[in-house]
Each structure stands twice: as structure tokens, then as C-alpha cells.
Write a protein that holds these residues in place. Structure first.
Motif, PDB file in Angstrom:
ATOM      1  N   GLU A 149      -3.523 -41.556  73.591  1.00 45.18           N
ATOM      2  CA  GLU A 149      -1.780 -40.925  74.094  1.00 45.18           C
ATOM      3  C   GLU A 149      -2.654 -39.613  72.920  1.00 45.18           C
ATOM      4  O   GLU A 149      -1.437 -38.451  73.590  1.00 45.18           O
ATOM      5  N   TYR A 150      -3.176 -39.578  71.716  1.00 42.25           N
ATOM      6  CA  TYR A 150      -3.251 -38.298  70.946  1.00 42.25           C
ATOM      7  C   TYR A 150      -4.274 -38.096  71.225  1.00 42.25           C
ATOM      8  O   TYR A 150      -4.808 -37.730  69.621  1.00 42.25           O
ATOM      9  N   GLU A 151      -5.549 -38.043  71.721  1.00 40.68           N
ATOM     10  CA  GLU A 151      -7.275 -38.605  71.346  1.00 40.68           C
ATOM     11  C   GLU A 151      -7.457 -36.668  71.251  1.00 40.68           C
ATOM     12  O   GLU A 151      -8.673 -37.041  70.574  1.00 40.68           O
ATOM     13  N   ASP A 152      -6.951 -35.788  71.688  1.00 37.47           N
ATOM     14  CA  ASP A 152      -7.546 -34.950  71.367  1.00 37.47           C
ATOM     15  C   ASP A 152      -6.453 -33.964  69.706  1.00 37.47           C
ATOM     16  O   ASP A 152      -7.115 -32.879  69.854  1.00 37.47           O
ATOM     17  N   LYS A 153      -5.505 -34.652  69.144  1.00 40.61           N
ATOM     18  CA  LYS A 153      -5.299 -33.974  68.937  1.00 40.61           C
ATOM     19  C   LYS A 153      -4.917 -34.844  67.180  1.00 40.61           C
ATOM     20  O   LYS A 153      -4.506 -34.047  66.043  1.00 40.61           O
ATOM     21  N   ILE A 154      -5.547 -36.147  67.238  1.00 38.51           N
ATOM     22  CA  ILE A 154      -4.995 -36.957  65.718  1.00 38.51           C
ATOM     23  C   ILE A 154      -6.624 -38.151  65.784  1.00 38.51           C
ATOM     24  O   ILE A 154      -6.933 -37.877  67.453  1.00 38.51           O
ATOM     25  N   ILE A 155      -7.448 -38.537  64.893  1.00 37.94           N
ATOM     26  CA  ILE A 155      -8.300 -39.256  64.632  1.00 37.94           C
ATOM     27  C   ILE A 155      -7.084 -40.954  64.416  1.00 37.94           C
ATOM     28  O   ILE A 155      -6.119 -40.583  62.698  1.00 37.94           O
ATOM     29  N   ILE A 156      -7.476 -42.039  64.506  1.00 38.07           N
ATOM     30  CA  ILE A 156      -6.725 -43.412  64.161  1.00 38.07           C
ATOM     31  C   ILE A 156      -7.921 -43.935  63.478  1.00 38.07           C
ATOM     32  O   ILE A 156      -8.589 -43.919  63.758  1.00 38.07           O
ATOM     33  N   TYR A 157      -7.783 -44.341  62.186  1.00 36.10           N
ATOM     34  CA  TYR A 157      -9.319 -45.190  61.462  1.00 36.10           C
ATOM     35  C   TYR A 157      -8.304 -46.647  61.490  1.00 36.10           C
ATOM     36  O   TYR A 157      -7.400 -46.307  61.400  1.00 36.10           O
ATOM     37  N   ARG A 158      -9.188 -47.929  60.846  1.00 32.86           N
ATOM     38  CA  ARG A 158      -8.461 -48.429  61.197  1.00 32.86           C
ATOM     39  C   ARG A 158      -9.235 -49.132  58.510  1.00 32.86           C
ATOM     40  O   ARG A 158     -10.416 -48.923  59.566  1.00 32.86           O
ATOM     41  N   VAL A 159      -9.159 -49.691  57.989  1.00 29.16           N
ATOM     42  CA  VAL A 159      -9.211 -49.952  56.830  1.00 29.16           C
ATOM     43  C   VAL A 159      -9.242 -51.615  56.718  1.00 29.16           C
ATOM     44  O   VAL A 159      -7.993 -52.316  56.732  1.00 29.16           O
ATOM     45  N   ASN A 160     -10.205 -52.632  57.211  1.00 31.43           N
ATOM     46  CA  ASN A 160      -9.815 -54.025  56.607  1.00 31.43           C
ATOM     47  C   ASN A 160      -9.434 -53.940  55.092  1.00 31.43           C
ATOM     48  O   ASN A 160     -10.427 -53.968  54.388  1.00 31.43           O
ATOM     49  N   VAL A 161      -8.927 -54.201  54.552  1.00 36.44           N
ATOM     50  CA  VAL A 161      -8.460 -54.236  52.333  1.00 36.44           C
ATOM     51  C   VAL A 161      -9.379 -55.674  52.466  1.00 36.44           C
ATOM     52  O   VAL A 161      -9.659 -55.492  50.629  1.00 36.44           O
ATOM     53  N   ASP A 162      -9.298 -56.459  52.536  1.00 32.39           N
ATOM     54  CA  ASP A 162     -10.454 -57.758  52.250  1.00 32.39           C
ATOM     55  C   ASP A 162     -11.798 -57.460  52.169  1.00 32.39           C
ATOM     56  O   ASP A 162     -12.203 -57.478  51.055  1.00 32.39           O
ATOM     57  N   ASN A 163     -12.338 -56.080  52.682  1.00 36.56           N
ATOM     58  CA  ASN A 163     -13.787 -55.906  53.529  1.00 36.56           C
ATOM     59  C   ASN A 163     -13.622 -54.425  51.686  1.00 36.56           C
ATOM     60  O   ASN A 163     -14.680 -53.812  51.611  1.00 36.56           O
ATOM     61  N   GLU A 164     -12.841 -53.488  51.675  1.00 34.86           N
ATOM     62  CA  GLU A 164     -12.288 -52.800  50.897  1.00 34.86           C
ATOM     63  C   GLU A 164     -11.859 -52.715  50.286  1.00 34.86           C
ATOM     64  O   GLU A 164     -11.004 -51.650  50.018  1.00 34.86           O
ATOM     65  N   LYS A 165     -11.305 -53.126  48.847  1.00 36.77           N
ATOM     66  CA  LYS A 165     -10.728 -53.208  47.796  1.00 36.77           C
ATOM     67  C   LYS A 165     -10.829 -52.193  46.967  1.00 36.77           C
ATOM     68  O   LYS A 165      -9.730 -51.746  46.065  1.00 36.77           O
ATOM     69  N   GLU A 166     -11.901 -51.834  46.930  1.00 41.04           N
ATOM     70  CA  GLU A 166     -11.900 -51.161  46.294  1.00 41.04           C
ATOM     71  C   GLU A 166     -10.951 -49.583  45.955  1.00 41.04           C
ATOM     72  O   GLU A 166     -10.549 -48.723  46.309  1.00 41.04           O
ATOM     73  N   LEU A 167     -11.150 -49.145  47.809  1.00 39.78           N
ATOM     74  CA  LEU A 167     -10.249 -47.913  48.563  1.00 39.78           C
ATOM     75  C   LEU A 167      -9.025 -48.405  48.951  1.00 39.78           C
ATOM     76  O   LEU A 167      -8.195 -47.765  48.108  1.00 39.78           O
ATOM     77  N   ALA A 168      -8.625 -49.581  49.376  1.00 36.53           N
ATOM     78  CA  ALA A 168      -7.260 -50.113  49.027  1.00 36.53           C
ATOM     79  C   ALA A 168      -6.583 -49.539  47.315  1.00 36.53           C
ATOM     80  O   ALA A 168      -5.436 -49.597  46.713  1.00 36.53           O
TER      81      ALA A 168
END
Length: 155
Positions: free
Chosen positions: A90-109
Motif C-alpha cells: 500500500e505504501y510502496e512509494d512512501k515508506i520502506i518496511i523491514y523485518r529483524v529476526n531478534v534471534d539472529n540479530e541479538k546485538e541489534l535488538a
């Protein structure tokens, strides 16, 4: 003669492979439109901000961002995932949506103090990020996108 034909065939295969890989590499550097993009710590550092220095928030992107922090084992996260896919379209030209798997990216989380799942982070181009913690309706997410990211007043 057979050796020459084999050498030419190998050379052509190498050129085709190189050309295909080079053109695909250019596309990987551009954010995809209308899809949820899987994010890791390196991509966060490149496109969002330096999470090692969160005290001084400096957003690097040119479009507002939604980040869905999730885990595969999390039931509410599985409810949010299809909503994020719909919103990405719906918002493809207005925003970017990301996903972060917290089990794989513990430092970032940990750096972002993600303690509950799902946590949906809304990052405007200017200003501080805001979060929705837990599952919510599509209308709630749309309202946050409109008010926080696109700066449209509530109706």
C-alpha cells in the motif's frame, strides 16, 4: 579443434555468468518496493543509523521506515507479518518496511532495547523513532504510518 570449441564455450559461459551476476548485484543495492525486506545489523548501520551511538539519532535514509522486530516462535509476530506485507504494498512509494529476526540479530535488538515481541519501530525522516509494542490491527499501523511517518494529522 575440439579443444578450441571447448575453450570458446567455457569463455562464453564465463562472460554470460559474469554479466548476469554484475547486473543482479546492482539491483541488490536498491531497496525493493512493495515488499518487506529482511534486515540485519549491517543493513541497519548502512541504511538507518549507527546503533552503537543511539544517544545521537541521525537517520540516514531518504524514506521513512517501519521495522518489525520479531521471532519465528512468537505467535503475535506471525499475526503481524501479513499486515506488514500488505502495508508494504500500500505504501510502496512512501515508506520502506523491514523485518529483524531478534534471534539472529541479538546485538541489534539489545542496542535498541527490544524487550517485547513484536515491537514495531516507526522511524520518520526527521525526529525520534516511535514504537508499538505488541500486536495491533492494520488500522492502528496505518494510523501510525500516517501520523508519525507521513505527518498527516489524525481525523
Amino acid at each position: 579443434m575440439k579443444r578450441i570449441l571447448l575453450l570458446v564455450a567455457l569463455l562464453m559461459a564465463g562472460i554470460i555468468t559474469y554479466t548476469f551476476a554484475y547486473s543482479q548485484g546492482d539491483e541488490k543495492n536498491k531497496p525493493e518496493k512493495g515488499v518487506v525486506i529482511q534486515m540485519n545489523g549491517d543493513l541497519f548501520l548502512k541504511d538507518i543509523t549507527d546503533y552503537n551511538n543511539i544517544k545521537e539519532w541521525k537517520f540516514k535514509g531518504d524514506k521513512p521506515v517501519v521495522i518489525d522486530f520479531y521471532a519465528d516462535w512468537c505467535g503475535p509476530c506471525r499475526l503481524v507479518a501479513p499486515l506488514m506485507k500488505e502495508l508494504a504494498k500500500e505504501y510502496e512509494d512512501k515508506i520502506i518496511i523491514y523485518r529483524v529476526n531478534v534471534d539472529n540479530e541479538k546485538e541489534l535488538a539489545t542496542a535498541l532495547n527490544i524487550q517485547s515481541l513484536p515491537t514495531i519501530l516507526f522511524i520518520p525522516r526527521k525526529g525520534e523513532p516511535q514504537a508499538i509494542i505488541g500486536s495491533a490491527s492494520k488500522d492502528t499501523f496505518k494510523q501510525a504510518i500516517e501520523e508519525v511517518l507521513l505527518k498527516k494529522p489524525a481525523k
